[in-house]
Write a protein that holds these residues in place. Structure first.
Motif, PDB file in Angstrom:
ATOM      1  N   THR A 200      36.575  25.642  38.421  1.00  0.00           N
ATOM      2  CA  THR A 200      37.569  26.359  39.217  1.00  0.00           C
ATOM      3  C   THR A 200      38.297  27.403  38.386  1.00  0.00           C
ATOM      4  OG1 THR A 200      39.447  26.080  40.747  1.00  0.00           O
ATOM      5  CG2 THR A 200      39.489  24.766  38.728  1.00  0.00           C
ATOM      6  N   LYS A 201      38.796  28.417  39.071  1.00  0.00           N
ATOM      7  CA  LYS A 201      39.696  29.417  38.493  1.00  0.00           C
ATOM      8  C   LYS A 201      40.833  29.656  39.479  1.00  0.00           C
ATOM      9  CE  LYS A 201      36.416  32.273  35.816  1.00  0.00           C
ATOM     10  NZ  LYS A 201      37.107  32.245  34.517  1.00  0.00           N
ATOM     11  N   VAL A 202      41.994  30.006  38.956  1.00  0.00           N
ATOM     12  CA  VAL A 202      43.125  30.413  39.795  1.00  0.00           C
ATOM     13  C   VAL A 202      43.561  31.802  39.352  1.00  0.00           C
ATOM     14  CG1 VAL A 202      45.487  29.909  40.529  1.00  0.00           C
ATOM     15  CG2 VAL A 202      43.879  28.023  40.102  1.00  0.00           C
ATOM     16  N   LYS A 203      43.648  32.718  40.335  1.00  0.00           N
ATOM     17  CA  LYS A 203      44.067  34.094  40.058  1.00  0.00           C
ATOM     18  C   LYS A 203      45.298  34.409  40.901  1.00  0.00           C
ATOM     19  CE  LYS A 203      39.196  35.366  39.441  1.00  0.00           C
ATOM     20  NZ  LYS A 203      38.072  36.173  39.978  1.00  0.00           N
ATOM     21  N   VAL A 204      46.203  35.183  40.348  1.00  0.00           N
ATOM     22  CA  VAL A 204      47.448  35.526  41.044  1.00  0.00           C
ATOM     23  C   VAL A 204      47.719  37.023  40.936  1.00  0.00           C
ATOM     24  CG1 VAL A 204      48.517  33.254  40.723  1.00  0.00           C
ATOM     25  CG2 VAL A 204      48.808  35.008  38.967  1.00  0.00           C
ATOM     26  N   ASP A 205      48.645  37.491  41.788  1.00  0.00           N
ATOM     27  CA  ASP A 205      49.143  38.869  41.783  1.00  0.00           C
ATOM     28  C   ASP A 205      48.106  39.897  42.240  1.00  0.00           C
ATOM     29  OD1 ASP A 205      51.561  37.937  40.900  1.00  0.00           O
ATOM     30  OD2 ASP A 205      51.132  38.313  38.776  1.00  0.00           O
ATOM     31  N   GLY A 206      47.002  39.458  42.829  1.00  0.00           N
ATOM     32  CA  GLY A 206      46.039  40.384  43.412  1.00  0.00           C
ATOM     33  C   GLY A 206      46.266  40.490  44.909  1.00  0.00           C
ATOM     34  N   GLU A 207      45.294  41.065  45.612  1.00  0.00           N
ATOM     35  CA  GLU A 207      45.400  41.181  47.062  1.00  0.00           C
ATOM     36  C   GLU A 207      44.026  41.082  47.698  1.00  0.00           C
ATOM     37  OE1 GLU A 207      46.909  44.939  48.260  1.00  0.00           O
ATOM     38  OE2 GLU A 207      45.527  46.104  47.015  1.00  0.00           O
ATOM     39  N   LEU A 208      44.020  40.633  48.942  1.00  0.00           N
ATOM     40  CA  LEU A 208      42.780  40.498  49.693  1.00  0.00           C
ATOM     41  C   LEU A 208      42.455  41.824  50.367  1.00  0.00           C
ATOM     42  CD1 LEU A 208      40.583  38.486  50.531  1.00  0.00           C
ATOM     43  CD2 LEU A 208      41.945  37.991  52.569  1.00  0.00           C
ATOM     44  N   ASP A 210      38.933  44.413  51.994  1.00  0.00           N
ATOM     45  CA  ASP A 210      37.649  44.270  52.674  1.00  0.00           C
ATOM     46  C   ASP A 210      36.541  43.858  51.717  1.00  0.00           C
ATOM     47  OD1 ASP A 210      38.842  44.991  55.026  1.00  0.00           O
ATOM     48  OD2 ASP A 210      38.266  47.105  54.900  1.00  0.00           O
ATOM     49  N   ASP A 211      36.740  44.100  50.435  1.00  0.00           N
ATOM     50  CA  ASP A 211      35.735  43.752  49.424  1.00  0.00           C
ATOM     51  C   ASP A 211      36.001  42.412  48.759  1.00  0.00           C
ATOM     52  OD1 ASP A 211      34.327  46.170  49.773  1.00  0.00           O
ATOM     53  OD2 ASP A 211      35.784  47.216  48.502  1.00  0.00           O
ATOM     54  N   GLY A 212      37.045  41.705  49.208  1.00  0.00           N
ATOM     55  CA  GLY A 212      37.384  40.425  48.615  1.00  0.00           C
ATOM     56  C   GLY A 212      38.737  40.471  47.929  1.00  0.00           C
ATOM     57  N   TYR A 213      38.972  39.556  47.014  1.00  0.00           N
ATOM     58  CA  TYR A 213      40.239  39.481  46.286  1.00  0.00           C
ATOM     59  C   TYR A 213      40.157  40.410  45.081  1.00  0.00           C
ATOM     60  CZ  TYR A 213      44.360  37.391  44.054  1.00  0.00           C
ATOM     61  OH  TYR A 213      45.595  37.177  43.484  1.00  0.00           O
ATOM     62  N   GLU A 214      41.091  41.341  44.988  1.00  0.00           N
ATOM     63  CA  GLU A 214      41.048  42.337  43.925  1.00  0.00           C
ATOM     64  C   GLU A 214      42.381  42.410  43.190  1.00  0.00           C
ATOM     65  OE1 GLU A 214      39.875  45.977  45.812  1.00  0.00           O
ATOM     66  OE2 GLU A 214      37.757  45.466  45.694  1.00  0.00           O
ATOM     67  N   GLY A 215      42.307  42.789  41.898  1.00  0.00           N
ATOM     68  CA  GLY A 215      43.511  42.954  41.090  1.00  0.00           C
ATOM     69  C   GLY A 215      44.050  41.626  40.601  1.00  0.00           C
ATOM     70  N   GLY A 216      45.259  41.682  40.078  1.00  0.00           N
ATOM     71  CA  GLY A 216      45.904  40.481  39.565  1.00  0.00           C
ATOM     72  C   GLY A 216      45.309  40.018  38.251  1.00  0.00           C
ATOM     73  N   HIS A 217      45.575  38.775  37.909  1.00  0.00           N
ATOM     74  CA  HIS A 217      45.053  38.229  36.666  1.00  0.00           C
ATOM     75  C   HIS A 217      44.747  36.745  36.830  1.00  0.00           C
ATOM     76  CE1 HIS A 217      49.355  37.206  36.391  1.00  0.00           C
ATOM     77  NE2 HIS A 217      48.976  36.198  35.633  1.00  0.00           N
ATOM     78  N   GLN A 218      43.917  36.261  35.946  1.00  0.00           N
ATOM     79  CA  GLN A 218      43.468  34.877  35.946  1.00  0.00           C
ATOM     80  C   GLN A 218      44.454  34.048  35.143  1.00  0.00           C
ATOM     81  OE1 GLN A 218      39.211  34.371  35.190  1.00  0.00           O
ATOM     82  NE2 GLN A 218      39.770  33.014  33.502  1.00  0.00           N
ATOM     83  N   CYS A 219      45.074  33.043  35.784  1.00  0.00           N
ATOM     84  CA  CYS A 219      46.084  32.252  35.077  1.00  0.00           C
ATOM     85  C   CYS A 219      45.611  30.847  34.737  1.00  0.00           C
ATOM     86  CB  CYS A 219      47.384  32.189  35.890  1.00  0.00           C
ATOM     87  SG  CYS A 219      47.287  31.193  37.387  1.00  0.00           S
ATOM     88  N   HIS A 220      44.481  30.417  35.296  1.00  0.00           N
ATOM     89  CA  HIS A 220      44.016  29.049  35.003  1.00  0.00           C
ATOM     90  C   HIS A 220      42.506  28.957  35.169  1.00  0.00           C
ATOM     91  CE1 HIS A 220      43.729  24.707  34.853  1.00  0.00           C
ATOM     92  NE2 HIS A 220      43.150  24.706  36.038  1.00  0.00           N
ATOM     93  N   ALA A 290      52.424  33.124  35.189  1.00  0.00           N
ATOM     94  CA  ALA A 290      52.635  34.264  34.303  1.00  0.00           C
ATOM     95  C   ALA A 290      51.629  34.308  33.160  1.00  0.00           C
ATOM     96  CB  ALA A 290      54.051  34.230  33.724  1.00  0.00           C
ATOM     97  N   ALA A 291      50.876  33.210  32.969  1.00  0.00           N
ATOM     98  CA  ALA A 291      49.933  33.141  31.853  1.00  0.00           C
ATOM     99  C   ALA A 291      48.690  33.975  32.140  1.00  0.00           C
ATOM    100  CB  ALA A 291      49.545  31.695  31.600  1.00  0.00           C
ATOM    101  N   VAL A 292      48.016  34.389  31.072  1.00  0.00           N
ATOM    102  CA  VAL A 292      46.732  35.080  31.174  1.00  0.00           C
ATOM    103  C   VAL A 292      45.692  34.218  30.483  1.00  0.00           C
ATOM    104  CG1 VAL A 292      45.422  37.142  30.578  1.00  0.00           C
ATOM    105  CG2 VAL A 292      47.839  37.335  31.184  1.00  0.00           C
ATOM    106  N   ASN A 293      44.671  33.815  31.232  1.00  0.00           N
ATOM    107  CA  ASN A 293      43.680  32.869  30.729  1.00  0.00           C
ATOM    108  C   ASN A 293      42.331  33.541  30.568  1.00  0.00           C
ATOM    109  OD1 ASN A 293      41.397  30.799  31.400  1.00  0.00           O
ATOM    110  ND2 ASN A 293      43.096  29.597  30.601  1.00  0.00           N
ATOM    111  N   SER A 294      41.683  33.305  29.452  1.00  0.00           N
ATOM    112  CA  SER A 294      40.399  33.954  29.172  1.00  0.00           C
ATOM    113  C   SER A 294      39.204  33.136  29.622  1.00  0.00           C
ATOM    114  CB  SER A 294      40.271  34.205  27.655  1.00  0.00           C
ATOM    115  OG  SER A 294      40.211  32.964  26.962  1.00  0.00           O
ATOM    116  N   GLY A 295      39.406  31.865  29.941  1.00  0.00           N
ATOM    117  CA  GLY A 295      38.296  31.001  30.307  1.00  0.00           C
ATOM    118  C   GLY A 295      37.629  30.359  29.112  1.00  0.00           C
ATOM    119  N   SER A 296      38.226  30.499  27.928  1.00  0.00           N
ATOM    120  CA  SER A 296      37.635  29.950  26.709  1.00  0.00           C
ATOM    121  C   SER A 296      37.954  28.474  26.522  1.00  0.00           C
ATOM    122  CB  SER A 296      38.154  30.723  25.498  1.00  0.00           C
ATOM    123  OG  SER A 296      39.556  30.514  25.330  1.00  0.00           O
ATOM    124  N   GLY A 297      38.890  27.955  27.316  1.00  0.00           N
ATOM    125  CA  GLY A 297      39.324  26.574  27.167  1.00  0.00           C
ATOM    126  C   GLY A 297      40.568  26.438  26.325  1.00  0.00           C
ATOM    127  N   ALA A 298      40.964  27.515  25.628  1.00  0.00           N
ATOM    128  CA  ALA A 298      42.191  27.486  24.828  1.00  0.00           C
ATOM    129  C   ALA A 298      43.401  27.667  25.732  1.00  0.00           C
ATOM    130  CB  ALA A 298      42.154  28.598  23.784  1.00  0.00           C
TER     131      ALA A 298
END
Length: 315
Positions: A200-208, A210-220, A290-298
């Motif tokens: 799973t991933k959680v992204k915030v501060d983007g918007e839905l 016609d092309d899907g969820y865009e913008g924002g950042h990955q927090c988890h 508010a966090a920015v997550n790279s998906g590295s597990g750190a």
């Protein structure tokens, strides 16, 4: 005293006595009624009993590796099965802000996982599976972003380049005002080197759009896991029974961090002895928006704004 005067006097005294008795009765009745009302209120828990304390906020959900098979197809949908066979699984996920305990509304939750026989969409079979996918032309799809994360196999770093355009068992949903999303999927199978899991991933501060969820950042970035009791009821069913890969137990998995719900362990509801009828998997993810997550597990960086300020000062 004349007889009629005596009668009149007696009648007046009698009337006063009756009236006094009535007043006492009314007063006593009012007291009893008030006492009964107070007792009823106490029985109903109205006004006199203290309100229960709110539940404590969950600890920050563990960050885990993205894995080699993430593809940002941006498929906003609830049902992600695409008619692949397996035990039906309804996944109910809640996302809360770990600092306020309040639900996160409008967050994008991505999930992806393998099929009952251990195959990921976008990748040719890795061996150990037994087939079981539908036939016919595959759905088309093009990733909207370059995936990152750990390498193929049990864990580590790197990303496996996709080898086909299949999209089964991948999807995105936006949380409602209660911070909740639901997916209709299937109980995952397994493959060499890993316990049964869902990414799973959680992204915030983007918007839905016609092309899907865009913008924002990955927090988890995280993974969900299944208790062994449920797995044992599932493995003997079709098509899971055709999966010949060696199954890793949860306590043998090198990525599961332990810790129950904070480590991603789902709460499962199903009818014991009849798991084929379907499973409900529930979990609450406590994240730092508010966090920015790279998906590295750190652990993620402190905040999106802090990262933006650092980039601006470096340029």
């Amino acid at each position: 005293m004349r007889p009629e005067t005596e009668v009149t006097s007696l009648s007046r005294r009698r009337a006063i006595q009756v009236a006094g008795a009535g007043a006492v009765a009314v007063s006593a009745g009012a007291t009893v009624a008030a006492a009964a009302s107070s007792a009823d209120a106490a029985d109903r828990g109205l006004g006199h009993r203290p309100k229960p304390a709110p539940e404590p906020c969950l600890a920050l959900t563990a960050e885990q590796v993205e894995g080699p098979y993430y593809l940002d197809y941006n498929l906003v949908r609830r049902d992600i099965t695409e008619d692949y066979p397996g035990v039906p699984l309804r996944l109910r996920l809640k996302v809360i802000d770990e600092t306020t305990c309040r639900p996160l509304r409008g967050a994008a939750v991505d999930i992806w996982h393998c099929s009952a026989v251990g195959e990921y969409s976008g990748y040719d079979p890795m061996g150990g599976g037994g087939g079981g996918g539908p036939t016919g032309p595959p759905p088309s799809g093009t990733p909207t972003d370059a995936p990152t994360g750990p390498p193929p196999g049990g864990g580590g770093g790197g990303h496996a380049e996709p080898t086909n355009d299949l999209t089964f068992l991948r999807g995105t949903q936006l949380t409602n005002r209660h911070g909740v999303v639901e997916f209709d999927t299937l109980f995952p199978g397994w493959y060499q080197g890993r316990a049964i899991h869902i990414h799973t991933k959680v992204k915030v501060d983007g918007e839905l759009t016609d092309d899907g969820y865009e913008g924002g950042h990955q927090c988890h970035t995280g993974q969900f896991y299944f208790e062994e009791e449920a797995v044992l009821q599932m493995v003997g069913l079709d098509p899971y029974v055709t999966n010949t890969a060696t199954r890793v137990l949860l306590d043998e998995d090198g990525i599961y961090p332990g810790g129950g719900v904070t480590g991603g362990l789902l709460k499962l509801r199903y009818r014991k002895g009849h798991i084929e009828r379907g499973v409900l998997g529930v979990i609450t993810m406590s994240v730092d928006p508010a966090a920015v997550n790279s998906g590295s597990g750190a652990q993620p960086s402190a905040s999106a704004s802090a990262s933006a300020s650092a980039s601006a000062s470096a340029s």
